[in-house]
Design an enzyme around this catalytic site. Structure first.
Site: not given
Ligand code: E4P
Length: 215
Positions: A83
Protein backbone atom coordinates in the site's frame (compact mmCIF):
# COMPACT_ATOMS: atom_id res chain seq x y z
CA UNK A 1 -17.99 -8.15 -6.29
CA UNK A 2 -15.07 -9.03 -4.06
CA UNK A 3 -15.01 -8.24 -0.34
CA UNK A 4 -11.84 -7.47 1.57
CA UNK A 5 -11.81 -7.19 5.37
CA UNK A 6 -10.51 -3.84 6.54
CA UNK A 7 -8.77 -4.88 9.75
CA UNK A 8 -5.48 -6.08 11.21
CA UNK A 9 -7.22 -8.09 13.95
CA UNK A 10 -6.52 -11.75 13.22
CA UNK A 11 -9.47 -13.01 15.27
CA UNK A 12 -11.81 -10.88 13.13
CA UNK A 13 -10.09 -12.20 10.00
CA UNK A 14 -10.56 -15.81 11.16
CA UNK A 15 -14.27 -15.09 11.70
CA UNK A 16 -14.63 -13.40 8.30
CA UNK A 17 -12.82 -16.22 6.50
CA UNK A 18 -15.08 -18.78 8.20
CA UNK A 19 -18.08 -16.86 6.79
CA UNK A 20 -16.73 -17.68 3.32
CA UNK A 21 -17.06 -14.09 2.13
CA UNK A 22 -13.52 -12.74 2.43
CA UNK A 23 -11.43 -12.37 -0.73
CA UNK A 24 -8.59 -10.35 0.80
CA UNK A 25 -7.56 -8.01 3.62
CA UNK A 26 -6.53 -4.37 3.84
CA UNK A 27 -4.57 -2.96 6.74
CA UNK A 28 -3.11 0.46 7.47
CA UNK A 29 -0.73 1.70 10.19
CA UNK A 30 -3.62 2.83 12.41
CA UNK A 31 -5.30 -0.60 12.23
CA UNK A 32 -2.00 -2.42 12.99
CA UNK A 33 -1.25 -0.02 15.89
CA UNK A 34 -4.64 -0.90 17.41
CA UNK A 35 -3.57 -4.57 17.67
CA UNK A 36 -0.53 -3.65 19.82
CA UNK A 37 1.48 -6.27 17.92
CA UNK A 38 4.62 -5.99 15.72
CA UNK A 39 3.79 -5.06 12.12
CA UNK A 40 5.64 -7.88 10.34
CA UNK A 41 4.21 -10.56 12.64
CA UNK A 42 0.67 -9.31 12.00
CA UNK A 43 1.12 -9.31 8.21
CA UNK A 44 2.70 -12.80 8.26
CA UNK A 45 -0.16 -14.17 10.34
CA UNK A 46 -2.82 -12.59 8.11
CA UNK A 47 -1.13 -14.07 5.02
CA UNK A 48 -1.37 -17.48 6.67
CA UNK A 49 -5.13 -17.06 7.02
CA UNK A 50 -6.11 -15.46 3.71
CA UNK A 51 -4.98 -16.66 0.28
CA UNK A 52 -6.15 -13.43 -1.44
CA UNK A 53 -4.41 -10.05 -1.55
CA UNK A 54 -3.23 -8.63 1.80
CA UNK A 55 -2.42 -4.91 1.78
CA UNK A 56 0.49 -3.78 3.96
CA UNK A 57 1.30 -0.06 4.00
CA UNK A 58 4.64 1.70 3.56
CA UNK A 59 5.53 4.58 5.87
CA UNK A 60 8.46 6.19 4.03
CA UNK A 61 7.88 9.57 2.45
CA UNK A 62 10.29 9.25 -0.48
CA UNK A 63 10.10 6.87 -3.43
CA UNK A 64 13.40 5.13 -2.67
CA UNK A 65 12.32 4.40 0.90
CA UNK A 66 8.88 3.19 -0.24
CA UNK A 67 10.48 0.89 -2.80
CA UNK A 68 12.88 -0.54 -0.22
CA UNK A 69 9.94 -1.21 2.13
CA UNK A 70 7.93 -2.65 -0.75
CA UNK A 71 10.66 -5.19 -1.54
CA UNK A 72 10.77 -6.31 2.11
CA UNK A 73 6.99 -6.54 2.39
CA UNK A 74 6.58 -8.40 -0.90
CA UNK A 75 9.08 -10.99 0.31
CA UNK A 76 6.79 -11.91 3.25
CA UNK A 77 4.29 -13.81 1.08
CA UNK A 78 3.18 -13.85 -2.56
CA UNK A 79 -0.20 -12.27 -1.80
CA UNK A 80 1.25 -9.17 -0.12
CA UNK A 81 0.10 -6.03 -1.88
CA UNK A 82 2.11 -2.96 -1.00
CA UNK A 83 0.00 0.00 0.00
CA UNK A 84 1.50 3.29 -1.14
CA UNK A 85 0.09 6.74 -0.36
CA UNK A 86 -1.10 8.94 -3.22
CA UNK A 87 1.76 11.44 -3.51
CA UNK A 88 4.20 12.25 -6.31
CA UNK A 89 6.80 10.11 -4.52
CA UNK A 90 4.16 7.42 -4.11
CA UNK A 91 3.47 7.41 -7.84
CA UNK A 92 7.19 7.04 -8.58
CA UNK A 93 7.38 4.14 -6.14
CA UNK A 94 4.24 2.58 -7.64
CA UNK A 95 5.76 2.71 -11.12
CA UNK A 96 8.99 1.14 -9.82
CA UNK A 97 7.03 -1.59 -8.01
CA UNK A 98 5.06 -2.32 -11.18
CA UNK A 99 8.32 -2.70 -13.11
CA UNK A 100 9.65 -4.98 -10.36
CA UNK A 101 6.50 -7.13 -10.43
CA UNK A 102 5.33 -6.03 -6.97
CA UNK A 103 1.56 -5.63 -6.52
CA UNK A 104 0.45 -2.21 -5.28
CA UNK A 105 -2.58 -0.52 -3.73
CA UNK A 106 -2.47 3.27 -4.03
CA UNK A 107 -4.22 4.60 -0.96
CA UNK A 108 -5.62 7.87 0.41
CA UNK A 109 -7.30 8.76 -2.88
CA UNK A 110 -9.82 11.59 -2.53
CA UNK A 111 -10.44 12.71 -6.08
CA UNK A 112 -10.88 10.76 -9.33
CA UNK A 113 -7.83 12.21 -11.10
CA UNK A 114 -5.59 10.93 -8.31
CA UNK A 115 -7.00 7.49 -9.05
CA UNK A 116 -6.40 7.92 -12.78
CA UNK A 117 -2.74 8.75 -12.07
CA UNK A 118 -2.42 5.66 -9.88
CA UNK A 119 -3.75 3.53 -12.75
CA UNK A 120 -1.33 5.23 -15.14
CA UNK A 121 1.52 4.31 -12.77
CA UNK A 122 0.41 0.68 -13.07
CA UNK A 123 -1.22 0.24 -9.65
CA UNK A 124 -2.86 -3.14 -9.13
CA UNK A 125 -5.48 -1.51 -6.91
CA UNK A 126 -6.58 2.02 -6.11
CA UNK A 127 -8.38 2.91 -2.88
CA UNK A 128 -10.80 5.86 -2.92
CA UNK A 129 -11.81 6.73 0.66
CA UNK A 130 -15.55 7.42 0.56
CA UNK A 131 -16.39 7.78 4.28
CA UNK A 132 -13.69 10.36 4.99
CA UNK A 133 -14.97 12.48 2.08
CA UNK A 134 -18.57 12.17 3.27
CA UNK A 135 -17.31 13.31 6.70
CA UNK A 136 -16.22 16.65 5.22
CA UNK A 137 -19.41 17.18 3.24
CA UNK A 138 -18.28 15.90 -0.17
CA UNK A 139 -20.18 12.88 -1.55
CA UNK A 140 -17.54 10.15 -1.60
CA UNK A 141 -19.43 7.89 -3.97
CA UNK A 142 -19.39 10.55 -6.73
CA UNK A 143 -15.60 10.15 -6.77
CA UNK A 144 -15.98 6.38 -7.23
CA UNK A 145 -18.45 6.86 -10.11
CA UNK A 146 -16.12 9.24 -11.95
CA UNK A 147 -13.04 7.12 -11.29
CA UNK A 148 -14.78 3.96 -12.56
CA UNK A 149 -15.79 5.76 -15.75
CA UNK A 150 -12.28 7.14 -16.26
CA UNK A 151 -10.61 3.75 -15.82
CA UNK A 152 -13.15 2.13 -18.15
CA UNK A 153 -12.65 4.88 -20.77
CA UNK A 154 -8.98 3.96 -21.07
CA UNK A 155 -9.22 0.25 -20.32
CA UNK A 156 -6.90 0.37 -17.29
CA UNK A 157 -6.77 -3.01 -15.49
CA UNK A 158 -6.42 -1.31 -12.06
CA UNK A 159 -9.14 -2.52 -9.69
CA UNK A 160 -11.05 -0.09 -7.50
CA UNK A 161 -11.16 -0.92 -3.78
CA UNK A 162 -13.89 1.25 -2.26
CA UNK A 163 -12.42 2.07 1.15
CA UNK A 164 -13.38 3.97 4.29
CA UNK A 165 -16.80 2.35 4.14
CA UNK A 166 -19.07 3.39 6.99
CA UNK A 167 -22.34 1.51 6.31
CA UNK A 168 -24.07 -1.01 4.07
CA UNK A 169 -25.50 1.71 1.80
CA UNK A 170 -21.93 2.45 0.69
CA UNK A 171 -21.59 -1.21 -0.34
CA UNK A 172 -24.90 -1.06 -2.23
CA UNK A 173 -23.80 2.09 -4.08
CA UNK A 174 -20.35 0.64 -4.88
CA UNK A 175 -21.96 -2.49 -6.33
CA UNK A 176 -24.35 -0.42 -8.47
CA UNK A 177 -21.33 1.45 -9.87
CA UNK A 178 -19.51 -1.78 -10.67
CA UNK A 179 -16.58 -1.10 -8.34
CA UNK A 180 -14.49 -4.27 -8.19
CA UNK A 181 -13.99 -4.53 -4.42
CA UNK A 182 -15.32 -3.14 -1.14
CA UNK A 183 -13.06 -3.28 1.87
CA UNK A 184 -15.23 -3.41 4.98
CA UNK A 185 -14.97 -3.81 8.75
CA UNK A 186 -16.31 -7.16 10.01
CA UNK A 187 -19.37 -5.43 11.50
CA UNK A 188 -20.44 -4.29 8.03
CA UNK A 189 -19.84 -7.71 6.49
CA UNK A 190 -22.17 -9.18 9.12
CA UNK A 191 -24.66 -6.38 8.42
CA UNK A 192 -24.81 -7.33 4.74
CA UNK A 193 -26.15 -10.76 5.66
CA UNK A 194 -28.82 -9.64 8.08
CA UNK A 195 -32.34 -8.27 7.68
CA UNK A 196 -34.94 -8.11 10.49
CA UNK A 197 -37.67 -9.33 8.11
CA UNK A 198 -35.53 -12.37 7.26
CA UNK A 199 -35.18 -13.11 11.01
CA UNK A 200 -38.90 -12.65 11.79
CA UNK A 201 -39.81 -14.62 8.65
CA UNK A 202 -37.66 -17.54 9.78
CA UNK A 203 -39.20 -17.45 13.27
CA UNK A 204 -42.74 -17.54 11.79
CA UNK A 205 -41.91 -20.38 9.39
CA UNK A 206 -40.34 -22.40 12.23
CA UNK A 207 -43.41 -21.86 14.43
CA UNK A 208 -45.78 -22.81 11.59
CA UNK A 209 -43.71 -25.85 10.68
CA UNK A 210 -44.57 -27.27 14.11
CA UNK A 211 -48.29 -27.06 13.21
CA UNK A 212 -47.88 -29.30 10.15
CA UNK A 213 -49.44 -32.71 10.87
CA UNK A 214 -46.96 -35.58 10.96
CA UNK A 215 -47.45 -38.39 8.50
C1 E4P B 1 -8.49 0.89 3.70
O1 E4P B 1 -7.68 0.63 2.84
C2 E4P B 1 -8.42 2.11 4.49
O2 E4P B 1 -7.22 2.17 5.18
C3 E4P B 1 -9.59 2.22 5.41
O3 E4P B 1 -10.76 1.81 4.73
C4 E4P B 1 -9.75 3.59 6.01
O4 E4P B 1 -10.96 3.64 6.71
P1 E4P B 1 -11.31 4.79 7.77
O5 E4P B 1 -11.57 6.05 7.02
O6 E4P B 1 -12.53 4.26 8.46
O7 E4P B 1 -10.11 4.90 8.67
Amino acid sequence: MKFFLDTADVSEIREGVAMGLVDGVTTNPSLVAKTGRPFRKVIEEICGLVPGPVSAETVSEDAAGMLAEARELAAIAPQVTVKIPMTLEGLKATKACTQAGIKTNVTLVFQPLQGLLAAKAGATFVSPFVGRLDDVGTPGMDMVADLKEMLDNYGYPTEIIVASIRHTIHVHQAAMLGAHICTVPLKILRGLVQHPLTDSGIRKFLEDSKKIPKG
